[in-house]
Scaffold this motif. Structure first.
Motif, PDB file in Angstrom:
ATOM      1  N   VAL A 235      -8.980  -2.624  -3.539  1.00 56.99           N
ATOM      2  CA  VAL A 235      -8.471  -3.007  -2.226  1.00 56.99           C
ATOM      3  C   VAL A 235      -8.832  -1.930  -1.202  1.00 56.99           C
ATOM      4  CG1 VAL A 235      -6.422  -3.620  -0.886  1.00 56.99           C
ATOM      5  CG2 VAL A 235      -6.570  -4.245  -3.309  1.00 56.99           C
ATOM      6  N   ASN A 236      -9.407  -2.345  -0.071  1.00 53.23           N
ATOM      7  CA  ASN A 236      -9.815  -1.414   0.975  1.00 53.23           C
ATOM      8  C   ASN A 236      -9.349  -1.919   2.332  1.00 53.23           C
ATOM      9  OD1 ASN A 236     -11.771   0.441  -0.635  1.00 53.23           O
ATOM     10  ND2 ASN A 236     -12.495  -1.615  -1.101  1.00 53.23           N
ATOM     11  N   THR A 237      -9.051  -0.989   3.220  1.00 53.80           N
ATOM     12  CA  THR A 237      -8.669  -1.351   4.579  1.00 53.80           C
ATOM     13  C   THR A 237      -9.787  -2.163   5.232  1.00 53.80           C
ATOM     14  OG1 THR A 237      -7.333   0.654   4.786  1.00 53.80           O
ATOM     15  CG2 THR A 237      -7.962  -0.452   6.825  1.00 53.80           C
ATOM     16  N   GLY A 238      -9.423  -3.287   5.839  1.00 57.45           N
ATOM     17  CA  GLY A 238     -10.402  -4.154   6.482  1.00 57.45           C
ATOM     18  C   GLY A 238     -10.879  -5.296   5.611  1.00 57.45           C
ATOM     19  N   ASP A 239     -10.558  -5.274   4.308  1.00 56.14           N
ATOM     20  CA  ASP A 239     -10.976  -6.361   3.413  1.00 56.14           C
ATOM     21  C   ASP A 239     -10.359  -7.689   3.840  1.00 56.14           C
ATOM     22  OD1 ASP A 239     -12.434  -4.655   1.880  1.00 56.14           O
ATOM     23  OD2 ASP A 239     -11.071  -4.621   0.165  1.00 56.14           O
ATOM     24  N   GLN A 240     -11.128  -8.763   3.686  1.00 54.09           N
ATOM     25  CA  GLN A 240     -10.608 -10.101   3.924  1.00 54.09           C
ATOM     26  C   GLN A 240      -9.810 -10.559   2.704  1.00 54.09           C
ATOM     27  OE1 GLN A 240     -11.011 -12.000   6.832  1.00 54.09           O
ATOM     28  NE2 GLN A 240     -11.844 -10.094   7.660  1.00 54.09           N
ATOM     29  N   VAL A 241      -8.705 -11.244   2.943  1.00 48.90           N
ATOM     30  CA  VAL A 241      -7.875 -11.742   1.855  1.00 48.90           C
ATOM     31  C   VAL A 241      -7.536 -13.206   2.105  1.00 48.90           C
ATOM     32  CG1 VAL A 241      -6.845  -9.469   1.435  1.00 48.90           C
ATOM     33  CG2 VAL A 241      -5.696 -11.066   2.949  1.00 48.90           C
ATOM     34  N   SER A 242      -7.165 -13.891   1.023  1.00 48.70           N
ATOM     35  CA  SER A 242      -6.735 -15.284   1.101  1.00 48.70           C
ATOM     36  C   SER A 242      -5.225 -15.330   0.899  1.00 48.70           C
ATOM     37  CB  SER A 242      -7.459 -16.118   0.040  1.00 48.70           C
ATOM     38  OG  SER A 242      -6.955 -17.444   0.014  1.00 48.70           O
ATOM     39  N   GLY A 255      -6.517 -13.424   6.007  1.00 50.03           N
ATOM     40  CA  GLY A 255      -5.948 -12.236   6.623  1.00 50.03           C
ATOM     41  C   GLY A 255      -6.846 -11.041   6.398  1.00 50.03           C
ATOM     42  N   LYS A 256      -6.392  -9.895   6.833  1.00 53.36           N
ATOM     43  CA  LYS A 256      -7.182  -8.669   6.715  1.00 53.36           C
ATOM     44  C   LYS A 256      -6.254  -7.526   6.309  1.00 53.36           C
ATOM     45  CE  LYS A 256      -8.552  -6.724  10.507  1.00 53.36           C
ATOM     46  NZ  LYS A 256      -9.254  -6.468  11.775  1.00 53.36           N
ATOM     47  N   VAL A 257      -6.720  -6.702   5.387  1.00 56.35           N
ATOM     48  CA  VAL A 257      -5.926  -5.550   4.963  1.00 56.35           C
ATOM     49  C   VAL A 257      -5.799  -4.590   6.144  1.00 56.35           C
ATOM     50  CG1 VAL A 257      -5.762  -3.584   3.408  1.00 56.35           C
ATOM     51  CG2 VAL A 257      -6.625  -5.769   2.557  1.00 56.35           C
ATOM     52  N   TYR A 258      -4.566  -4.393   6.588  1.00 53.96           N
ATOM     53  CA  TYR A 258      -4.310  -3.557   7.767  1.00 53.96           C
ATOM     54  C   TYR A 258      -4.007  -2.111   7.376  1.00 53.96           C
ATOM     55  CZ  TYR A 258      -1.970  -1.843  12.001  1.00 53.96           C
ATOM     56  OH  TYR A 258      -1.607  -1.113  13.102  1.00 53.96           O
ATOM     57  N   HIS A 259      -3.238  -1.940   6.300  1.00 54.09           N
ATOM     58  CA  HIS A 259      -2.834  -0.578   5.914  1.00 54.09           C
ATOM     59  C   HIS A 259      -2.526  -0.525   4.426  1.00 54.09           C
ATOM     60  CE1 HIS A 259      -1.035   3.413   6.200  1.00 54.09           C
ATOM     61  NE2 HIS A 259       0.031   2.961   5.569  1.00 54.09           N
ATOM     62  N   ILE A 260      -2.920   0.564   3.790  1.00 55.32           N
ATOM     63  CA  ILE A 260      -2.604   0.821   2.380  1.00 55.32           C
ATOM     64  C   ILE A 260      -1.743   2.074   2.326  1.00 55.32           C
ATOM     65  CG2 ILE A 260      -3.536   1.315   0.093  1.00 55.32           C
ATOM     66  CD1 ILE A 260      -6.145  -0.031   1.020  1.00 55.32           C
ATOM     67  N   ASN A 261      -0.550   1.928   1.778  1.00 58.56           N
ATOM     68  CA  ASN A 261       0.377   3.060   1.729  1.00 58.56           C
ATOM     69  C   ASN A 261      -0.202   4.204   0.894  1.00 58.56           C
ATOM     70  OD1 ASN A 261       2.690   4.620   1.997  1.00 58.56           O
ATOM     71  ND2 ASN A 261       4.062   2.898   1.672  1.00 58.56           N
ATOM     72  N   GLU A 262       0.223   5.414   1.210  1.00 58.77           N
ATOM     73  CA  GLU A 262      -0.254   6.594   0.491  1.00 58.77           C
ATOM     74  C   GLU A 262       0.636   6.949  -0.698  1.00 58.77           C
ATOM     75  OE1 GLU A 262      -3.044   8.012   1.127  1.00 58.77           O
ATOM     76  OE2 GLU A 262      -3.490   6.909   2.965  1.00 58.77           O
ATOM     77  N   ILE A 263       1.766   6.255  -0.822  1.00 54.87           N
ATOM     78  CA  ILE A 263       2.752   6.612  -1.851  1.00 54.87           C
ATOM     79  C   ILE A 263       2.833   5.523  -2.910  1.00 54.87           C
ATOM     80  CG2 ILE A 263       5.188   7.150  -2.270  1.00 54.87           C
ATOM     81  CD1 ILE A 263       5.348   8.139   0.618  1.00 54.87           C
ATOM     82  N   VAL A 264       2.863   5.915  -4.171  1.00 49.23           N
ATOM     83  CA  VAL A 264       3.025   4.993  -5.290  1.00 49.23           C
ATOM     84  C   VAL A 264       4.516   4.876  -5.625  1.00 49.23           C
ATOM     85  CG1 VAL A 264       2.464   4.521  -7.700  1.00 49.23           C
ATOM     86  CG2 VAL A 264       0.760   5.606  -6.214  1.00 49.23           C
ATOM     87  N   ASP A 265       5.009   3.643  -5.714  1.00 55.42           N
ATOM     88  CA  ASP A 265       6.395   3.426  -6.109  1.00 55.42           C
ATOM     89  C   ASP A 265       6.572   3.864  -7.561  1.00 55.42           C
ATOM     90  OD1 ASP A 265       8.713   1.896  -7.297  1.00 55.42           O
ATOM     91  OD2 ASP A 265       8.907   1.251  -5.224  1.00 55.42           O
ATOM     92  N   LYS A 266       7.436   4.824  -7.788  1.00 57.29           N
ATOM     93  CA  LYS A 266       7.561   5.411  -9.130  1.00 57.29           C
ATOM     94  C   LYS A 266       8.187   4.442 -10.126  1.00 57.29           C
ATOM     95  CE  LYS A 266      12.019   7.638  -8.184  1.00 57.29           C
ATOM     96  NZ  LYS A 266      12.756   8.924  -8.137  1.00 57.29           N
ATOM     97  N   ASP A 267       8.928   3.441  -9.653  1.00 50.05           N
ATOM     98  CA  ASP A 267       9.563   2.488 -10.558  1.00 50.05           C
ATOM     99  C   ASP A 267       8.627   1.357 -10.961  1.00 50.05           C
ATOM    100  OD1 ASP A 267      12.027   3.868 -10.541  1.00 50.05           O
ATOM    101  OD2 ASP A 267      12.566   2.926  -8.629  1.00 50.05           O
TER     102      ASP A 267
END
Length: 364
Positions: A235-242, A255-267
């Motif tokens: 997954v990359n910022t700007g990728d097209q999605v369905s 749609g379009k990938v707008y933002h990818i968080n920098e933090i991984v949910d530990k749970d």
């Protein structure tokens, strides 16, 4: 070396369950361990279908569940800035408003104090300016004192600063002041649609009360989804999605990938991803669930027909051609699959030849 008749290969392939008639000894197939030899004079030999293993472009499917939400700077919750009584409402539910449009007016003693501070500061500035101009005129005509002029100038500057502060206090509430005792008119901070309205004429609101109006500009929305840590590389910022919404199953939404968080949910070991979608007809409602399919970058992968793959207990294997009339049972590790092809992640290399028609073998 152990010899078995043609039916033995049927038993060797777990997926084959039909009873196979016995053949005469001239057409016996030889099996030794995982190696199968089919005599060239056996009619099966000419009918077996094979295929050369090749690498093909393959895209892994990444699917995520998501929730539709309003874009934060396209969304506003309006509460009363002061305690007071609502005297008039200017809007209704579903109405489109522009930034600066009046929403409701409220009478408040706290607001009256702000108005008085502004009015007093304005009067003080006017008086200080008159005194400053008078001292300038006196000095210019040689009858004034420079010290008094300097003091008048300093006082004028201080009064202007106080007026600026009082004016800023009014601007916080989108107010231009008005006369003391006039109601505060609360205005829309953004363009949008009134999606919630709890205004009642005559009701008394406290300064810390919950918002009474919600405005949202929903021509674009965000979909918040979670992508597993192992899949985030696709997954990359700007990728097209369905995007699919259960309420409109036949509708294709992109749609379009707008933002990818920098933090991984530990749970959950997942990463929050925001997808921006156009929403011209307002069908995508905040709070609704959606399914997001990410288009991943194709990469080279070993792909074989699903008919080549056989099952033995919890393992899977294929028949690999090892000689002119010999095949070996090879266990493989599989990845993603569809109706026609399956990805092989371990056990096969490009250039090898495999048997491809499991159904044909079962019929024999």
């Amino acid at each position: 070396m152990k010899k078995i008749i043609l039916s033995s290969i049927i038993l060797f392939a777990v997926s084959c369950k039909d009873n196979i008639p016995q053949q005469n000894n001239e057409r016996e197939i030889i099996i030794q361990g995982n190696q199968v030899t089919i005599p060239e004079n056996n009619p099966v030999f000419k009918k077996i279908k094979v295929q050369i293993v090749t690498e093909q472009e393959h895209s892994d499917g990444v699917v995520s569940a998501g929730t539709i939400q309003a874009i934060p700077n396209h969304y506003a919750e309006i509460a009363s800035p002061f305690s007071g009584r609502i005297t008039k409402s200017f809007i209704q539910l579903g109405q489109n408003v522009s930034a600066g449009s009046p929403l409701f007016e409220i009478l408040s003693s706290d607001y009256f104090s702000v108005q008085k501070d502004y009015t007093d500061a304005l009067n003080d500035v006017q008086l200080a300016e008159k005194n400053y101009r008078r001292q300038q005129d006196l000095v210019r005509h040689g009858v004034g004192i420079q010290k008094e002029l300097d003091e008048a100038e300093t006082d004028f500057k201080n009064k202007r600063t106080s007026l600026s502060n009082a004016s800023s206090a009014l601007k916080v509430y989108n107010s231009k002041g008005g006369g003391i005792g006039s109601p505060l008119i609360v205005r829309a901070p953004i363009n949008g649609e009134v999606i919630s309205n709890r205004i009642v004429n005559g009701q008394y609101l406290k300064g810390d009360a919950d918002p009474v109006i919600m405005i949202a500009e929903l021509s674009k929305v965000w979909i918040s989804g979670d992508v597993k840590e192992k899949d985030i590389r696709f997954v990359n910022t700007g990728d097209q999605v369905s995007v699919k919404v259960s309420a409109y199953p036949d509708r294709n939404i992109t749609g379009k990938v707008y933002h990818i968080n920098e933090i991984v949910d530990k749970d959950t070991r997942s990463i929050k991803v925001l997808i921006e979608c156009d929403n011209p007809d307002r069908k995508l409602k905040p709070g609704k669930y959606a399914t997001v399919s990410f288009s991943t970058t194709p990469e080279k992968a070993v792909m074989i027909p699903v008919t080549s793959l056989m099952q033995h207990d919890s393992s899977q294997y294929v028949w690999v051609k090892t000689g002119k009339n010999q095949f070996a049972k090879r266990f493989v590790t599989t990845g993603e699959t569809d109706q026609k092809k399956v990805r092989i992640t371990a056990g096969l290399n490009p250039g090898e030849i495999i048997m491809t028609d499991e159904e044909f073998i079962c019929r024999m």
